[in-house]
Design an enzyme around this catalytic site. Structure first.
Site, PDB file in Angstrom:
ATOM      1  N   ARG A   1     -43.703 -15.785   3.318  1.00 59.27           N
ATOM      2  CA  ARG A   1     -44.493 -15.045   4.304  1.00 59.27           C
ATOM      3  C   ARG A   1     -45.676 -15.851   4.837  1.00 59.27           C
ATOM      4  NH1 ARG A   1     -43.090  -9.775   3.786  1.00 59.27           N
ATOM      5  NH2 ARG A   1     -44.829  -9.238   5.103  1.00 59.27           N
TER       6      ARG A   1
ATOM      7  N   TRP B   1     -51.053 -16.901   5.893  1.00 59.95           N
ATOM      8  CA  TRP B   1     -50.617 -17.551   7.143  1.00 59.95           C
ATOM      9  C   TRP B   1     -51.777 -17.322   8.098  1.00 59.95           C
ATOM     10  CZ3 TRP B   1     -49.793 -16.552  12.305  1.00 59.95           C
ATOM     11  CH2 TRP B   1     -49.026 -17.486  13.002  1.00 59.95           C
TER      12      TRP B   1
ATOM     13  N   GLY C   1     -52.272  -8.827   8.599  1.00 57.35           N
ATOM     14  CA  GLY C   1     -52.421  -8.186   9.908  1.00 57.35           C
ATOM     15  C   GLY C   1     -53.628  -8.757  10.632  1.00 57.35           C
TER      16      GLY C   1
ATOM     17  N   LYS D   1     -33.259 -24.740  15.434  1.00 57.09           N
ATOM     18  CA  LYS D   1     -33.101 -25.181  14.037  1.00 57.09           C
ATOM     19  C   LYS D   1     -33.648 -26.595  13.869  1.00 57.09           C
ATOM     20  CE  LYS D   1     -32.655 -22.271  12.424  1.00 57.09           C
ATOM     21  NZ  LYS D   1     -32.415 -20.936  12.809  1.00 57.09           N
TER      22      LYS D   1
ATOM     23  N   GLU E   1     -37.579 -26.640  14.239  1.00 52.26           N
ATOM     24  CA  GLU E   1     -38.437 -26.005  13.251  1.00 52.26           C
ATOM     25  C   GLU E   1     -38.442 -26.700  11.905  1.00 52.26           C
ATOM     26  OE1 GLU E   1     -37.547 -21.865  12.357  1.00 52.26           O
ATOM     27  OE2 GLU E   1     -35.434 -22.245  12.667  1.00 52.26           O
TER      28      GLU E   1
END
Ligand code: F6R
Length: 586
Positions: free
Chosen positions: A28, A71, A98, A468, A471
């Site tokens: 995450r 993140w 958030g 693909k 990244e």
């Protein structure tokens, strides 16, 4: 984005357990991590930047602690900006997923009242807000009032050195409470808690939970008592481990034949039922982001070609601006591996307001998209842990292919194609074939750009292949419709520019081969992915002709190419820079 993990227990736990819990959530976000534990009446914190890797924690044992893997949204990747964030007196610790949209105004107000901020984050505001409310009320009411003051889609978990409780509230990103033996766990994902808990409570938006000796579920904004509905959760250790593979990405690519077989054998009834709904709808829209959007686009081609039905699709983030034509007769089919993608959730919420029907095709049960949908279809691909989506993409394509055939009354034909597809992918996954791909990866290692072209249903393959490669290997890759080349992109081709060409045995073959020749005439190096070799190809990867199922197989060659390229360049394909598996912010 961001992973939250914590517990409150009658027994003491090693603080290192929080770090272990966070490791499971690193998909995450992995810019930095932090842990806060309650020791007597104090909060002790440890933070670090970068992935957790082999980091160890030096905090003492505790029966109440919280952790976070970040993140970054507000403020750079620094130790100061890593969560948990504290209030002025260091009594309150907060972890958050958030964006607090009104944090600037709140920060100004709180600064005027004398609060001192040490980070650049929006999250820190929440710790000070709770501190402020605590001056006049108890912990639960203070968290509720603080949460009611913030705007945006948020999941927040708070601890207080003077309380034996953890309080969590959410309007956006997921939070799940695990019920253990005289203890509660809280996490962004049931993966984080399944080892410790058999029963879980998936918090809904506008709910708040107080965890201590027992559990209290409250509704927001008022705080009325609700009765929690627990669900059984299962811990399948093998799915969380890489096994014999060096990376999850490779493991997940290798799992694809079995996924195709599963879908071909077990989805007939569900798919036929969905086909009937599409026939009845007045306008069908596929909505997805990133790789899922490319599956939507491939679906639009398959529907046109096989079922002779037109479906609309746009990247989910743009769909918000195209909602005006939705009616109660519209059918929205949302594709999302994670179930949490905010860019998909927002258009679904808008569609719901217009009473359109929503069907979700997802890989995770019980989260936001799943709940928004009138009906759900699970991909059954198993947890996808590498950030780059591979097996979920193939699962979505397989379902769409079966759906298109079922609308034509030929679902059996699709089942046969999927079985053949699984067989052909197994051939591609054989050591001999992998060596060929590794050779091409070595050729591409020093290249800065690569172009990928396809036409028709292979155009979404070109887009997905480029994504693909970009990244995980950080090579600039662009997917282009073969016919668009001459309208601009061909200006970029020079001697030695690599170009991957999808040339399947369908109506696009002659035109795409002409495009390949045009590139080669300008010095480009052609990597052909086709059912037969050609003198135009400098490198050739054979993908047998499987008619409409060829798209399922041809993309696997590039998933592998991207993977080997990343590994050759020394990057971690499972955790590409700046990315996260669940995109919960706009
Ligand atoms: C790329 C990738 C992303 C996701 C996108 C949507 O490899 O994984 O582009 O496809 O973020 O995610 P989901 O499917 O979880 O909605």
């Amino acid at each position: 984005m961001c992973g939250i993990y914590g517990f409150v227990s009658e027994n003491t736990h090693q603080a290192g357990e929080i770090l272990e819990g966070l490791k499971l959530l690193e998909y995450r976000g992995y810019d930095s991590w932090g842990v806060a534990v309650k020791i007597k009446k104090q909060i002790k914190v440890e933070k670090s930047i970068g992935k957790i890797g082999n980091d160890k924690i030096h905090l003492p044992q505790t029966n109440l602690g919280l952790g976070h893997t970040r993140w970054a949204t507000h403020g750079g990747v620094t130790v100061k900006n890593a969560h948990p964030h504290l209030d002025c007196k260091k009594n309150i610790a907060v972890v958050h997923n958030g964006i607090i949209e009104n944090y600037r105004e709140l920060k100004k107000e709180l600064s005027k009242k004398g609060h001192k901020f040490i980070s650049e984050t929006d999250t820190e505001v929440f710790a000070h807000l709770v501190e402020e409310f605590l001056k006049k009320e108890g912990f639960t009411t203070a968290v509720k009032d603080a949460f009611n003051k913030i705007r945006g889609l948020n999941a927040i978990v708070v601890m207080n050195s003077l309380s034996s409780e953890i309080i969590a509230a959410k309007t956006g990103s997921p939070l799940v409470v695990g019920v253990g033996n005289e203890e509660f766990f809280i996490s962004s994902d049931s993966l984080g808690i399944a080892q410790h808990a058999k029963k879980a409570l998936f918090l809904k938006d506008n709910e708040m939970v107080v965890l201590g000796k027992d559990i209290q579920l409250l509704s927001l904004p008022k705080g009325a008592r609700l009765s929690p509905k627990f669900e059984e959760i299962e811990y399948i250790q093998s799915l969380e481990e890489k096994g014999k593979y060096q990376h999850f990405m490779l493991k997940e690519i290798m799992e694809q034949p079995a996924i195709l077989e599963n879908i071909s054998q077990n989805y007939q009834v569900t798919i036929q039922d969905l086909g009937k709904k599409i026939k009845k709808a007045f306008g069908t829209y596929f909505v997805g982001a990133g790789t899922a959007y490319y599956a939507c686009l491939a679906g639009a081609y398959l529907f046109s070609k096989i079922a002779k039905v037109h479906v609309n699709t746009e990247p989910a983030s743009e769909f918000n601006y195209l909602e005006d034509f939705l009616t109660p007769k519209s059918l929205i089919i949302a594709l999302s591996q994670s179930e949490e993608t905010i860019d998909v959730i927002e258009p679904l919420q808008r569609a719901k307001k217009r009473n359109s029907k929503i069907i979700a095709i997802t890989n995770v049960q019980g989260s936001t998209i799943y709940r928004l949908a009138n009906e759900k279809i699970l991909l059954g691909a198993g947890p996808e842990k590498a950030v780059a989506s591979t097996k979920a993409y193939l699962a979505k394509l397989s379902i769409l292919l079966m759906l298109a055939f079922s609308m034509k009354g030929q679902i059996k034909q699709a089942e046969t194609l999927l079985i053949k597809g699984a067989k052909e992918i197994r051939r591609i996954l054989s050591p001999k074939y992998l060596k060929k791909i590794q050779k091409i990866a070595r050729f591409l290692k020093s290249k800065e750009h690569v172009f990928i072209i396809g036409r028709g249903v292979s155009y979404p393959s070109a887009l997905e292949a480029a994504l693909k490669i970009r990244e995980v290997s950080y090579v600039h890759a662009e997917g282009i419709a073969g016919g668009e080349l001459k309208h601009g992109p061909i200006a970029l081709i020079e001697k030695g520019t690599p170009c991957i060409v999808f040339a399947p045995n369908d109506e696009t073959y002659n035109a795409i081969m002409s495009n390949a020749m045009e590139i080669r005439a300008r010095g480009g190096i052609i990597i052909g992915i086709s059912f037969r070799d050609s003198e135009v190809f400098d490198h050739y990867l054979e993908v047998k002709d499987l008619k409409e199922a060829t798209i399922l197989v041809q993309i696997v060659t590039i998933q592998l190419l991207a993977y080997y390229l990343a590994v050759l360049k020394g990057y971690d394909p499972d955790r590409p820079r700046n990315l996260a598996k669940s995109v919960t912010v706009r």
